[in-house]
Design an enzyme around this catalytic site. Structure first.
Site, PDB file in Angstrom:
ATOM      1  N   ASP A 136      17.762  69.272  23.305  1.00 25.31           N
ATOM      2  CA  ASP A 136      18.858  69.146  24.266  1.00 25.31           C
ATOM      3  C   ASP A 136      19.282  70.554  24.699  1.00 25.31           C
ATOM      4  O   ASP A 136      18.837  71.547  24.117  1.00 25.31           O
ATOM      5  CB  ASP A 136      20.011  68.423  23.546  1.00 25.31           C
ATOM      6  N   ASP A 159      23.203  63.478  31.196  1.00 29.94           N
ATOM      7  CA  ASP A 159      24.529  62.879  30.963  1.00 29.94           C
ATOM      8  C   ASP A 159      25.018  62.076  32.157  1.00 29.94           C
ATOM      9  O   ASP A 159      25.824  62.544  32.965  1.00 29.94           O
ATOM     10  CB  ASP A 159      25.532  63.976  30.612  1.00 29.94           C
ATOM     11  N   GLU A 179      18.409  74.013  29.120  1.00 27.56           N
ATOM     12  CA  GLU A 179      18.347  74.514  30.522  1.00 27.56           C
ATOM     13  C   GLU A 179      18.224  76.040  30.566  1.00 27.56           C
ATOM     14  O   GLU A 179      17.577  76.527  31.489  1.00 27.56           O
ATOM     15  CB  GLU A 179      19.578  74.029  31.279  1.00 27.56           C
TER      16      GLU A 179
HETATM   17  O1  MIG Z   1      27.256  69.323  25.356  1.00 24.27           O
HETATM   18  O2  MIG Z   1      24.566  66.739  21.574  1.00 24.27           O
HETATM   19  O3  MIG Z   1      22.802  65.314  27.108  1.00 24.27           O
HETATM   20  O4  MIG Z   1      22.707  63.383  25.117  1.00 24.27           O
HETATM   21  O5  MIG Z   1      24.650  63.534  23.071  1.00 24.27           O
HETATM   22  C1  MIG Z   1      26.772  68.048  25.100  1.00 24.27           C
HETATM   23  C2  MIG Z   1      25.604  66.152  22.263  1.00 24.27           C
HETATM   24  C3  MIG Z   1      25.497  68.141  24.324  1.00 24.27           C
HETATM   25  C4  MIG Z   1      24.290  66.638  25.781  1.00 24.27           C
HETATM   26  C5  MIG Z   1      23.229  65.584  25.793  1.00 24.27           C
HETATM   27  C6  MIG Z   1      23.718  64.364  25.112  1.00 24.27           C
HETATM   28  C7  MIG Z   1      24.134  64.684  23.690  1.00 24.27           C
HETATM   29  C8  MIG Z   1      25.184  65.788  23.693  1.00 24.27           C
HETATM   30  N1  MIG Z   1      24.688  66.963  24.408  1.00 24.27           N
END
Ligand code: MIG
Length: 799
Positions: A405, A483, A408
């Site tokens: 996650d 998200d 980016e």
């Molecule tokens: O700033 O890990 O897209 O699926 O549950 C949020 C917490 C960070 C973004 C992800 C989401 C995940 C969440 N993450």
């Protein structure tokens, strides 16, 4: 204003006339007086690459997107020359290069113009950063439509839009919001029933304009790097998409469990919550294969650690869950907490693996753990190290998969939401700033994860998931659309995004079912599950702070509906796996918009609700509250209602009843759809019989079923089973021939054929030339028969 070296107009620089032409095997070089070189590479008769240098110098040729396994080779490459132009002929295309302007025009062998430069290549020098802003403008043809471009949450036909590719953490994005999490600079153009594609392989921020600024012009540009694009000729959509997908690669087959149903939340903890969740799935008999741990399993959000308070014995938990048929998937983020007592941080500092700013300071950013440094995944040595960090988690603890996650990379509390642009990257030996590396950072992270995990799960197959992606990331990882929000509009967005990603070479994709932000109503959740089971990656996920989002969190009615659709997904696993195999082998997108299915029908050019799941199933989600049904378009052909067997003629719209328990699903006539029994998880049951749903057609149709050991690599040694069924139906007769490939022996020996729409009464059944005793076949109401051997020819005679 032609000067001796430059041709300048409104701040842009243009090539002038060609003074030199050279050929080096499949590469052609056209050099202009003012130092522009156009390099045309013929990769295949229908695929050519166009690359432009200014000041007579190309950059080193390097790409993260292109697969090493791309098929190359052409049948013909001839060059002709007239007074005004060069003509490049392949067995499929003619490329004209204008001697005065370096503009190009690409036509098929009938002389039909597929694509032509308007101003063509031009550029602006970038005095702040060095290099050029490179630009290309093309003529937008009459009634041309545009598709593709990755995860854009907008109408599937991109005509009239201007879009940007800059990988962005876009929490709770809205319809038409841009850019999002992926940068896939590939689009498909369609006009006069002919399709072509353009892949602009440039990792800088890129822009695309589809007849938005100027009605007759389509253009694309980048903040740096080279004008470097690939042209793919159709004329079919399929050929274009497969050509692009072959060039940028496909994944290996995932383990079959990865295609099961997955349940996630931010976050399931502590351990007893996870165990309760698992137990509840089994108790309610709702099939499930994957359970996800979000960031809270870690110790203070430190990657590769466990919070021992919440998870005192992860190995025990993972193994107990595994005995009950669950795979555990854990999250790993790129930000490494700045903490002198933390082993990952220590190692990265000692080895100098973190990204640095222009002047040498470590790049710092705030994420969940607080202040973090970020590994430079564009350095092969760092990737190798990162892959190695998974060893304990996979070999010792036994975790099954990882989701990456925030890659980016997302950075909190800064307006840009990401790393500073002066951050330096190795870029596999082509040092650069974040301007160039940003769009591929997440891709290289998940690549490192994939390569490491692949070693540790061997001889099983790896499964990883990424949020950020650039073109080609599909080789390493599945993905989700980030998200989203629990709204009806987002159900629409999920449908469009998944279709678009599939068009863009990236089929292993799904949305957070039910929505990540906010809480869905039971109705919305049920409708979303109905769509989600037809997406290649099928996972419920939510932010967890607005109430529970499990199949049983709403009402008994919703639970029942959700169970029914998850069960359907498990029944369709052999069909889904066959789709995946076709994607891996041929680059065929697993989900197809109607325009892909029938580009000659102009009705399909703006349709986006309906899609084809695999090759032969038409699906159309209900995307509104309180609906009792909906209007939908049936592409040309004849379709059976999956629920009622009613036959629908294609080429027109129709109203379809679809109360809450029903999503409109139709099967193409002549199709043979394979099914397994419902299992609570992949591998729970030994498959004793293959069910074949046979949809009668007066005519011919082929269907395939791919199977193997469902995990491991034996299939690469030929141990797979590919059944090709040739269906031929007549007024009072039906023949199914089976051609088998591969040496895998399926665990079942019997087939149950369920007939749909059979227009005659079965009188005789012949299997491989032998007449069967109809008594023993269990012919029941003319609807089904059992066959107790692996047949080659099945012949039904009726009256
Ligand atoms: O700033 O890990 O897209 O699926 O549950 C949020 C917490 C960070 C973004 C992800 C989401 C995940 C969440 N993450």
């Amino acid at each position: 204003m032609i000067t001796s070296t430059k041709l300048e107009y409104k701040g842009n620089l243009y090539p002038n006339s060609i003074v030199d032409f050279n050929r080096d095997a499949e590469k052609l070089y056209f050099t202009t007086l003012n130092g522009v070189i156009l390099e045309i590479t013929v990769l295949r008769d229908s695929i050519c690459r166009f690359r432009y240098a200014t000041e007579n110098v190309f950059e080193p040729d390097f790409s993260y997107a292109i697969s090493e396994n791309a098929s190359l080779g052409y049948n013909k490459l001839e060059i002709a020359e007239t007074e005004t132009e060069y003509l490049v002929h392949t067995a499929k295309l003619t490329i004209l290069v204008d001697k005065k302007t370096l503009r190009t025009q690409i036509s098929d062998l009938d002389g039909f113009i597929l694509n032509e430069d308007e101003l063509g290549f031009h550029w602006e020098e970038n005095y702040e950063f060095g290099g050029n802003t490179v630009k290309m403008s093309k003529i937008c043809q009459h009634a041309e439509s545009f598709y593709g471009l990755g995860d854009k949450a907008t109408h599937s036909n991109l005509k009239g839009k201007q879009l940007t590719n800059w990988v962005t953490d876009q929490y709770a994005y809205g319809k038409d919001q841009d850019p999002l999490y992926k940068a896939i600079p590939f689009y498909i153009g369609l006009h006069n029933e002919k399709a072509y594609g353009i892949f602009f392989d440039n990792t800088f921020k890129t822009g695309f304009d589809f007849a938005h600024e100027r009605r007759n012009v389509t253009s694309f540009w980048a903040d740096g790097g080279e004008m470097n694009y690939y042209f793919f000729y159709g004329p079919t959509f399929a050929h274009v998409v497969k050509g692009y997908t072959n060039l940028t690669g496909t994944p290996e087959l995932p383990p079959l469990w990865a295609l099961g149903f997955h349940q996630s939340k931010w976050s399931y903890y502590p351990e007893n919550k996870v165990r309760e969740l698992a137990a509840k799935f089994r108790k309610l008999r709702i099939p499930c294969d994957g359970l996800y741990l979000d960031i809270d399993y870690m110790d203070g959000f430190r990657c590769f650690t466990w919070d021992k308070k919440y998870f005192p014995n992860p190995k025990q938990m993972v193994s107990d869950l595994e005995k009950d048929g669950f795979k555990t998937v854990v999250m790993i983020d790129p930000g490494i907490k700045i903490d002198k007592d933390y082993w990952v941080y220590q190692e990265a500092i000692a080895k100098d693996y973190f990204c640095k700013r222009a002047d040498g300071a470590l790049m710092k950013g705030k994420v969940w753990p607080g202040e973090c440094n970020f590994p430079d995944f564009t350095n092969p040595e760092v990737r190798e190290w990162w892959g190695g960090l998974y060893k304990e988690m996979f070999k010792e603890i036994g975790v099954h998969a990882v989701w990456n996650d925030m890659n980016e990379p997302a950075v909190m509390d800064v307006p840009t939401k990401t790393a500073p642009l002066d951050t330096r990257h190795n870029f596999d030996g082509h040092p650069c700033s974040h301007r160039k590396a940003h769009n591929i950072y997440g891709m290289q992270m998940v690549r490192a994860s994939y390569e490491g995990i692949k070693k540790y799960v061997y001889p099983k197959r790896p499964f990883v998931i990424t949020r950020a992606a650039y073109a080609g990331t599909q080789r390493y990882s599945s993905t989700w659309t980030g998200d989203n929000v629990a709204t009806w509009e987002h159900l629409w967005i999920a449908n469009v995004q998944v279709q678009r990603m599939c068009m863009s070479g990236y089929s292993f994709v799904g949305s957070d079912i039910g929505g990540f932000a906010e809480h869905p109503t039971g109705e919305l959740f049920a409708r979303w599950v109905q769509l989600g089971v037809f997406h290649p990656f099928c996972r419920v996920h939510s932010s967890g702070d607005h109430g529970d989002q499990e199949p049983w969190s709403f009402s008994d009615e919703v639970t029942k509906i959700v169970r029914k659709y998850i069960e359907l997904r498990y029944q369709l696993l052999p069909y889904l796996y066959t789709m995946f195999h076709k994607y891996v082998k041929e680059g065929t997108p697993m989900i197809k918009p109607l325009v892909y299915f029938d580009q000659e029908d102009p009705q399909t050019h703006f349709r986006m609700d309906e899609f084809i799941f695999g090759e032969q199933i038409l699906v159309c989600p209900v995307q509104e509250p309180n609906a009792l049904g909906r209007r939908m378009y049936f592409p040309r052909g004849t379709w059976y209602d999956y629920w009622t067997d009613e036959v629908m003629a294609g080429g027109m719209e129709n109203w379809i009843d679809a109360k809450l328990e029903k999503i409109p699903v139709f099967v193409k006539e002549g199709a043979i759809i394979p099914k397994y029994p419902v299992q609570q998880y992949v591998g729970e049951l030994e498959i004793k019989e293959l069910v074949l749903e046979v949809y009668y057609k007066n005519g011919v149709e082929t269907s395939t079923v791919y199977e193997d050991a469902q995990d491991g690599y034996d299939y690469k040694k030929g141990r797979f089973s590919l059944r090709n069924f040739h269906f031929r139906g007549k007024d009072q007769e039906l023949i199914i021939q089976q051609f088998k490939e591969g040496t895998y022996i399926t665990p079942y020996e019997t087939f149950r054929l369920n007939f749909h729409g059979l227009p005659f009464k079965i009188m005789e059944v012949w299997v491989d030339g032998e007449q069967m005793d109809t008594e023993n076949l269990g012919i029941n109401d003319n609807m089904h028969i059992h066959i107790s051997k692996d047949f080659t020819v099945l012949h039904l005679l009726g009256a």
